[in-house]
Design a protein around this motif. Structure first.
Motif, short mmCIF file in Angstrom:
data_model
loop_
_atom_site.label_atom_id
_atom_site.label_comp_id
_atom_site.label_asym_id
_atom_site.label_seq_id
_atom_site.Cartn_x
_atom_site.Cartn_y
_atom_site.Cartn_z
N ALA A 61 17.50 20.49 22.46
CA ALA A 61 18.69 20.73 23.28
C ALA A 61 19.01 22.22 23.30
N LEU A 62 19.74 22.62 24.32
CA LEU A 62 20.13 24.02 24.50
C LEU A 62 21.52 24.07 25.09
N ALA A 96 20.27 27.19 34.80
CA ALA A 96 20.44 25.73 34.73
C ALA A 96 19.50 25.04 35.72
N GLY A 97 19.39 25.60 36.92
CA GLY A 97 18.47 25.05 37.91
C GLY A 97 17.02 25.16 37.48
N ASP A 98 16.69 26.30 36.84
CA ASP A 98 15.32 26.49 36.37
C ASP A 98 14.95 25.45 35.32
N LEU A 99 15.90 25.16 34.41
CA LEU A 99 15.64 24.15 33.37
C LEU A 99 15.49 22.77 33.99
N ALA A 100 16.35 22.47 34.96
CA ALA A 100 16.26 21.16 35.62
C ALA A 100 14.91 21.00 36.30
N ALA A 101 14.41 22.09 36.90
CA ALA A 101 13.10 22.04 37.56
C ALA A 101 11.98 21.80 36.56
N TRP A 146 14.37 19.28 32.27
CA TRP A 146 15.52 19.14 31.39
C TRP A 146 16.64 18.44 32.15
N SER A 147 17.45 17.67 31.45
CA SER A 147 18.69 17.18 32.03
C SER A 147 19.78 18.21 31.72
N THR A 148 20.54 18.60 32.72
CA THR A 148 21.54 19.66 32.51
C THR A 148 22.89 19.22 33.05
N SER A 149 23.94 19.71 32.42
CA SER A 149 25.29 19.55 32.95
C SER A 149 26.01 20.88 32.79
N MET A 150 26.85 21.19 33.76
CA MET A 150 27.56 22.47 33.76
C MET A 150 29.06 22.21 33.85
N HIS A 151 29.82 22.92 33.01
CA HIS A 151 31.27 22.72 32.97
C HIS A 151 31.98 24.06 32.96
N THR A 152 33.21 24.04 33.45
CA THR A 152 34.07 25.21 33.28
C THR A 152 34.75 25.09 31.91
N PRO A 153 35.16 26.21 31.33
CA PRO A 153 35.95 26.12 30.09
C PRO A 153 37.23 25.31 30.30
N GLU A 212 37.15 32.81 35.50
CA GLU A 212 36.94 31.89 36.61
C GLU A 212 35.47 31.54 36.80
N GLY A 213 34.58 32.52 36.63
CA GLY A 213 33.16 32.28 36.85
C GLY A 213 32.40 31.82 35.63
N ASN A 214 33.07 31.69 34.48
CA ASN A 214 32.37 31.29 33.26
C ASN A 214 31.98 29.81 33.32
N ARG A 215 30.76 29.54 32.92
CA ARG A 215 30.26 28.17 32.86
C ARG A 215 29.56 27.94 31.53
N TRP A 216 29.73 26.75 31.01
CA TRP A 216 29.02 26.33 29.81
C TRP A 216 28.00 25.28 30.23
N VAL A 217 26.74 25.54 29.91
CA VAL A 217 25.64 24.68 30.36
C VAL A 217 25.03 23.96 29.15
N PHE A 218 24.91 22.66 29.28
CA PHE A 218 24.36 21.83 28.20
C PHE A 218 23.07 21.19 28.73
N ALA A 219 21.99 21.36 28.02
CA ALA A 219 20.69 20.91 28.50
C ALA A 219 19.94 20.15 27.41
N HIS A 220 19.23 19.11 27.83
CA HIS A 220 18.42 18.32 26.91
C HIS A 220 17.03 18.15 27.48
N LYS A 221 16.03 18.32 26.63
CA LYS A 221 14.65 18.15 27.04
C LYS A 221 14.21 16.75 26.63
N PRO A 222 13.80 15.94 27.61
CA PRO A 222 13.45 14.55 27.27
C PRO A 222 12.23 14.48 26.37
N ARG A 223 12.20 13.43 25.58
CA ARG A 223 11.02 13.19 24.75
C ARG A 223 9.85 12.79 25.63
N SER A 224 8.69 13.21 25.23
CA SER A 224 7.49 12.91 26.04
C SER A 224 7.24 11.41 26.10
#
Length: 301
Positions: A210-211, A254-259, A262-269, A289-301
């Protein structure tokens, strides 16, 4: 300190440049710690602030601030750091509950999660940052006789250098699931450096890893130069964050990881301010206003 001499951005430790921002975040965590409704507690934070001459007169409690929570720096911005600490703490703890046993703190600064959090004893926390920052932190923690709750491995290397070799040399195992934390880091890096960093994490993180990272989405950071937070930080403690941030176009990490799968979600504070019932809420000319927190998980093979 208003009108201080031009900032040096190449300082090795915590006495200037980006290193000084680690003390700013520590002061915010100290203030949060002493609140009756604190979201996160870091009993070490105020000791870092008091140990560094550059910030000897900074507050470590909101009661030491004449205008209290109305102060954009020590009220609103510090509360933001407290909220961010809590949210990333929760993410890390959820990760280790899923059998992740390696934590990598990228640009660790004065992070004390290895000491603060109730981590399983078989977890290894790798702290990557410049030698001067880690040496300052170690001196303060040694003076306090602080003991980590998990195995802690400092990795003294600049993220612009070959940090992968430094990390794997001290025991990081790419075959074991890991959780990566890039807190308050990426917007100091040029776009290509952010892209390289995220690609490297993808390469080193096996399935089940995870990241979490913080990003800024503004097209023009300088549009917020006169925002209350940036103005107060410049005028009250002489830190011009916009001179330290990289103001070039940002990548879509976040888009690069999704590609890459990775599963990603983006939130504002503000999402978490509302969830926890405290923390900053939107306001006009808002540097958050532009700050985002991105949570990413790499699926198991």
């Amino acid at each position: 300190m208003a009108g201080a001499a031009p900032q040096r951005t190449d300082v090795e430790g915590v006495d200037g440049g980006v290193g000084l921002t680690a003390l700013l975040v520590a002061a915010g965590r100290a203030i949060e710690t002493h609140r009756h409704d604190s979201l996160a507690r870091d009993v070490y934070a105020e000791h870092f602030v008091r140990a560094a001459p550059a910030c000897a007169d900074w507050p470590v409690r909101i009661e030491q601030v004449p205008d209290g929570d109305d102060n954009p720096l020590w009220g609103r911005f510090a509360r933001y750091f407290g909220l961010r600490t809590r949210v990333l703490d929760d993410f890390l703890l959820r990760s280790v509950r899923t059998h992740v046993r390696q934590v990598v703190l990228l640009g660790a600064g004065l992070d004390t999660r290895a000491f603060r959090l109730d981590l399983p004893s078989d977890v290894v926390v790798f702290e990557i940052d410049r030698a001067g920052v880690l040496a300052f932190k170690q001196q303060v923690l040694t003076d306090l006789s602080a003991a980590p709750k998990a195995k802690r491995v400092p990795v003294p290397v600049d993220l612009r250098a070959d940090w992968v070799t430094a990390l794997t040399t001290v025991g990081f195992d790419p075959a074991v699931p890991s959780v990566w934390v890039a807190e308050g880091l990426l917007f100091y890096l040029p776009s290509t450096a952010e892209t390289n960093l995220v690609e490297t994490v993808d390469r080193l993180a096996t399935g089940g890893s995870a990241l979490v990272f913080e990003a800024k989405l503004e097209k023009d950071l300088l549009a917020y130069r006169d925002s209350p937070i940036y103005t107060a930080t410049r005028e009250q403690i002489g830190i011009d964050l916009l001179r330290l941030f990289d103001t070039g176009p940002r990548p879509d990490s976040a888009g690069d990881l999704a590609a890459k799968g990775w599963s990603t979600s983006m939130h504002t504070p503000f999402d978490f301010s509302r969830r926890h019932g405290r923390g900053p809420l939107p306001e006009p000319n808002d540097a958050l206003e532009g700050n985002r927190w991105v949570f990413a998980h790499k699926p198991r093979s």
